[in-house]
Design an enzyme around this catalytic site. Structure first.
Site, short mmCIF file in Angstrom:
data_model
loop_
_atom_site.label_atom_id
_atom_site.label_comp_id
_atom_site.label_asym_id
_atom_site.label_seq_id
_atom_site.Cartn_x
_atom_site.Cartn_y
_atom_site.Cartn_z
N SER A 22 0.87 -1.34 -0.02
CA SER A 22 -0.07 -0.10 0.05
C SER A 22 1.07 1.12 -0.03
O SER A 22 0.16 2.32 0.11
CB SER A 22 -1.06 0.07 1.27
OG SER A 22 0.04 -0.16 2.49
N ASN A 109 -1.85 -1.57 13.58
CA ASN A 109 -3.37 -1.51 13.62
C ASN A 109 -3.67 -0.21 14.40
O ASN A 109 -4.61 0.54 13.84
CB ASN A 109 -4.11 -2.55 14.46
CG ASN A 109 -3.73 -3.97 13.52
OD1 ASN A 109 -3.27 -3.72 12.33
ND2 ASN A 109 -4.02 -4.95 13.88
N THR A 154 -39.48 27.45 -10.06
CA THR A 154 -39.39 26.10 -9.37
C THR A 154 -40.06 25.20 -10.69
O THR A 154 -40.53 25.61 -11.45
CB THR A 154 -40.68 26.01 -8.53
OG1 THR A 154 -41.96 26.48 -8.87
CG2 THR A 154 -40.29 27.22 -7.28
N HIS A 155 -39.67 23.84 -10.42
CA HIS A 155 -39.96 23.16 -11.67
C HIS A 155 -39.51 23.36 -12.96
O HIS A 155 -39.89 23.22 -14.05
CB HIS A 155 -41.71 22.83 -12.00
CG HIS A 155 -42.21 22.47 -10.53
ND1 HIS A 155 -42.90 21.52 -10.38
CD2 HIS A 155 -42.75 23.46 -9.66
CE1 HIS A 155 -43.30 21.70 -9.15
NE2 HIS A 155 -43.32 22.62 -8.67
N SER A 276 -14.07 23.83 -29.08
CA SER A 276 -14.37 22.43 -29.75
C SER A 276 -13.20 22.23 -30.52
O SER A 276 -12.96 23.20 -31.38
CB SER A 276 -15.85 22.47 -30.06
OG SER A 276 -15.87 21.48 -31.36
N LYS A 282 -17.49 27.11 -30.70
CA LYS A 282 -18.02 26.74 -29.41
C LYS A 282 -17.32 27.43 -28.34
O LYS A 282 -16.12 27.94 -28.49
CB LYS A 282 -17.73 25.13 -29.23
CG LYS A 282 -18.73 24.48 -30.08
CD LYS A 282 -20.17 24.31 -29.59
CE LYS A 282 -20.35 23.49 -28.30
NZ LYS A 282 -21.65 23.51 -27.77
N ASN A 284 -17.62 26.30 -24.37
CA ASN A 284 -18.01 25.43 -23.45
C ASN A 284 -17.75 25.57 -22.13
O ASN A 284 -16.56 25.67 -21.67
CB ASN A 284 -17.83 24.01 -23.74
CG ASN A 284 -18.31 23.50 -25.41
OD1 ASN A 284 -19.37 24.03 -25.68
ND2 ASN A 284 -17.51 22.84 -25.96
N GLU A 289 -19.13 21.50 -16.15
CA GLU A 289 -19.58 20.10 -16.13
C GLU A 289 -18.60 19.08 -15.77
O GLU A 289 -19.35 17.95 -14.87
CB GLU A 289 -19.55 20.08 -17.60
CG GLU A 289 -20.38 21.06 -18.48
CD GLU A 289 -20.09 20.70 -20.00
OE1 GLU A 289 -20.56 19.67 -20.51
OE2 GLU A 289 -19.53 21.57 -20.42
N TYR A 316 -9.54 -4.92 13.92
CA TYR A 316 -8.64 -4.59 12.73
C TYR A 316 -8.87 -6.00 11.62
O TYR A 316 -8.65 -7.15 12.07
CB TYR A 316 -7.31 -4.44 12.85
CG TYR A 316 -6.69 -4.23 11.45
CD1 TYR A 316 -6.79 -3.00 10.83
CD2 TYR A 316 -5.97 -5.09 10.97
CE1 TYR A 316 -6.06 -2.66 9.72
CE2 TYR A 316 -5.56 -4.77 9.50
CZ TYR A 316 -5.43 -3.50 9.05
OH TYR A 316 -4.70 -3.17 7.86
N GLN A 321 -7.42 -1.49 4.89
CA GLN A 321 -6.58 -0.84 4.13
C GLN A 321 -7.10 -0.22 2.88
O GLN A 321 -6.39 0.77 2.43
CB GLN A 321 -5.44 -1.85 3.57
CG GLN A 321 -4.50 -1.19 2.89
CD GLN A 321 -3.10 -2.34 2.70
OE1 GLN A 321 -2.62 -2.60 3.80
NE2 GLN A 321 -2.87 -2.57 1.49
N LYS A 324 -8.50 3.73 2.40
CA LYS A 324 -7.52 5.14 1.94
C LYS A 324 -7.71 5.61 0.56
O LYS A 324 -7.79 6.85 0.37
CB LYS A 324 -6.32 4.98 2.35
CG LYS A 324 -6.02 4.98 3.89
CD LYS A 324 -4.33 4.62 4.24
CE LYS A 324 -4.22 3.34 5.23
NZ LYS A 324 -5.12 2.61 5.22
N1 ARG Z 1 -1.22 -1.02 5.65
C1 ARG Z 1 -1.98 -1.28 6.34
C2 ARG Z 1 -3.52 -0.49 6.53
O1 ARG Z 1 -3.46 0.34 5.97
C3 ARG Z 1 -1.78 -1.15 7.98
C4 ARG Z 1 -2.00 -2.03 8.98
C5 ARG Z 1 -1.53 -3.43 8.74
N2 ARG Z 1 -1.92 -4.17 9.76
C6 ARG Z 1 -1.57 -5.60 9.58
N3 ARG Z 1 -1.55 -6.22 10.67
N4 ARG Z 1 -1.11 -6.16 8.38
O2 ARG Z 1 -4.58 -0.90 6.95
#
Ligand code: ARG
Length: 472
Positions: A22, A109, A154-155, A276, A282, A284, A289, A316, A321, A324
């Site tokens: 990650s 965690n 309205t509408h 365009s 054009k 735009n 949008e 956990y 993960q 994010k």
């Molecule tokens: N990269 C993990 C996350 O974002 C961190 C926690 C990982 N924990 C584990 N026991 N593998 O959740």
């Protein structure tokens, strides 16, 4: 994997390692990870788990890493899975074996749960500033066109005339609620999970409250299982972001329509318009949008976060993960959309004449005529019927309501079921009274209540917004 490979005889499968990595995403947490680690180190020292020398060596190493992270000069090693292990190994490379004491009484965690809350606090602060800038652009535009009138719909049909500034201030209200929702989400996220360990709590007598205060949190989480598995604050933040995007999208939709020459109310500057590749004519409103279009992704992120959580037990799970990527992307989209909308509003050209001409179309002042009859004792329902008849007569004659002749007024009043209305037919001034009420300015002036579009009310609201934003 030095951090956890002790019990394994085989090296990780490359596909599985790539799948679990990650660092490309969570490197965004690096600064917060270091902030959290520094507080944790001070906590370990307070608990007698580090000597003063060890504490200072760890803190100095973490400080150096913070400088590198801020300078963008740190090199992330994809073999080290995530930001937490990358930073721990980078620390070891700089200060040697004492770095091995950093992870005492801590798990990734509770670490990631802490990082994400710290990150959110920073990020929401930045977003709040963008919301304030957006409100400022709305208020400045309202001030530049403080007396301009426009048709209210309205509408999507002509309804009643309103002040353009009143319409803009509607979006200031929305943005203020957005700010409140972000602040509210942050308030519940304002507790430190540090000391919750992997799921059961830290195995050392850590003073969690002091470490929480060190990090600027209002308090600590009360249940370790919940603390490592709670991502409610991610859902709440995404919900606030989605609603904020929906508000921008509604404004974008109006800008798209109003810049169509058939409306001709607005014209985005060249800098916020596109051409365009085929049609040389054009012009735009692409940025508006795209704001409308990108709202879809942010709405999707809320659904994604809820779906992520719905099937996982307390504590956990690695699924977490996946909170994010969508969270980071959604807040980036909102920030960019707010900035673009702010720039677009700042450069917007407003055609007050076109808006004023449209404001009276569609017999938009009819309610004002009915209200005048009510003031003379006619029940509203009867007045509604009378004015409806006058609108029909005006439409047939091809005139506006401030041009209906006395003859039509008298005939219509005489035909009413209501005796008071019939009595008004003999009042020689009634035609003039109704025609005066039928002007756009006359109609707008009547909406003289708190929150209404009468010029004095809008002026007061505009002034209050300017004061709140520090513009006056
Ligand atoms: N990269 C993990 C996350 O974002 C961190 C926690 C990982 N924990 C584990 N026991 N593998 O959740």
């Amino acid at each position: 994997m030095k951090a956890w490979g002790g019990r394994f005889a085989e090296a990780p499968d490359q596909l599985a390692a790539d799948f679990g990595r990650s660092i490309e995403v969570d490197s965004e947490l690096a600064e917060d990870d270091l902030t959290g680690s520094m507080a944790h180190v001070r906590g370990l020292a307070r608990a007698g788990l580090l000597t003063t020398e060890e504490r200072d060596a760890l803190l100095a190493g973490l400080e150096d890493l913070l400088v590198e992270v801020r300078a963008g000069s740190i090199a992330w090693d994809p073999a080290l899975e995530d930001v937490h292990l990358n930073l721990e190994m980078a620390l070891a490379a700089r200060i040697g074996p004492v770095a091995g004491k950093l992870h005492t009484g801590r798990s990734r965690n509770d670490q990631v749960a802490t990082d994400l809350r710290l990150w959110l606090r920073r990020r929401v602060g930045e977003l709040d500033a963008c919301l304030v800038a957006f409100e400022t652009a709305l208020v400045r535009l309202a001030r530049r066109h403080a007396t301009a009138v426009m048709p209210g719909h309205t509408h999507i049909q002509p309804a009643q005339p309103v002040l353009f500034a009143h319409h803009l201030l509607a979006y200031v209200e929305m943005a203020e609620r957005d700010r409140g929702r972000f602040a509210d989400a942050l308030r519940r996220a304002d507790v430190s999970p540090l000391g919750s360990g992997a799921l059961a709590g830290a195995g050392f007598p850590l003073d969690r409250e002091t470490t929480a205060a060190d990090l600027g949190f209002a308090g600590v989480t009360r249940n370790s299982l919940d603390a490592v598995g709670d991502r409610d604050f991610v859902v709440e933040t995404l919900a606030a972001a989605a609603l904020s995007m929906v508000h921008l999208s509604r404004l974008a939709e109006e800008i798209v329509w109003w810049s169509n020459p058939r409306f001709g109310f607005l014209r985005p500057s060249d800098a916020f318009s596109t051409g365009s590749s085929m049609m040389p004519n054009k012009r735009n409103p692409d940025p508006a949008e795209l704001i409308r279009g990108r709202t879809a992704g942010v709405i999707g992120a809320v659904t994604g976060a809820l779906t992520l959580l719905k099937g996982i037990p307390a504590s956990y799970q690695r699924d977490l993960q996946e909170d994010k990527p969508a969270l980071f992307a959604a807040l980036r989209t909102l920030e960019a959309s707010l900035r673009v909308m702010t720039g677009l509003l700042d450069g917007l050209r407003v055609d007050e004449g076109h808006m004023a001409a449209a404001a009276g179309e569609g017999y938009s002042t009819a309610t004002a005529l009915a209200d005048v009859l009510v003031e003379r004792g006619v029940p509203f329902r009867a007045a509604h019927g009378i004015v409806g008849t006058l609108v029909g007569a005006a439409e047939t004659a091809g005139v506006t309501l401030d041009q209906v002749p006395d003859g039509a007024v008298t005939t219509t009043l005489e035909a009413s079921d209501d005796p008071v209305a019939r009595g008004l037919a003999t009042d020689t001034a009634i035609g003039d009274v109704l025609r005066a009420a039928a002007t756009v300015d006359g109609a707008i002036a009547r909406f003289d209540v708190v929150g209404g579009t009468a010029p004095s009310r809008v002026a007061a609201e505009l002034r209050a917004a300017e004061e709140r934003l520090g513009l006056v």
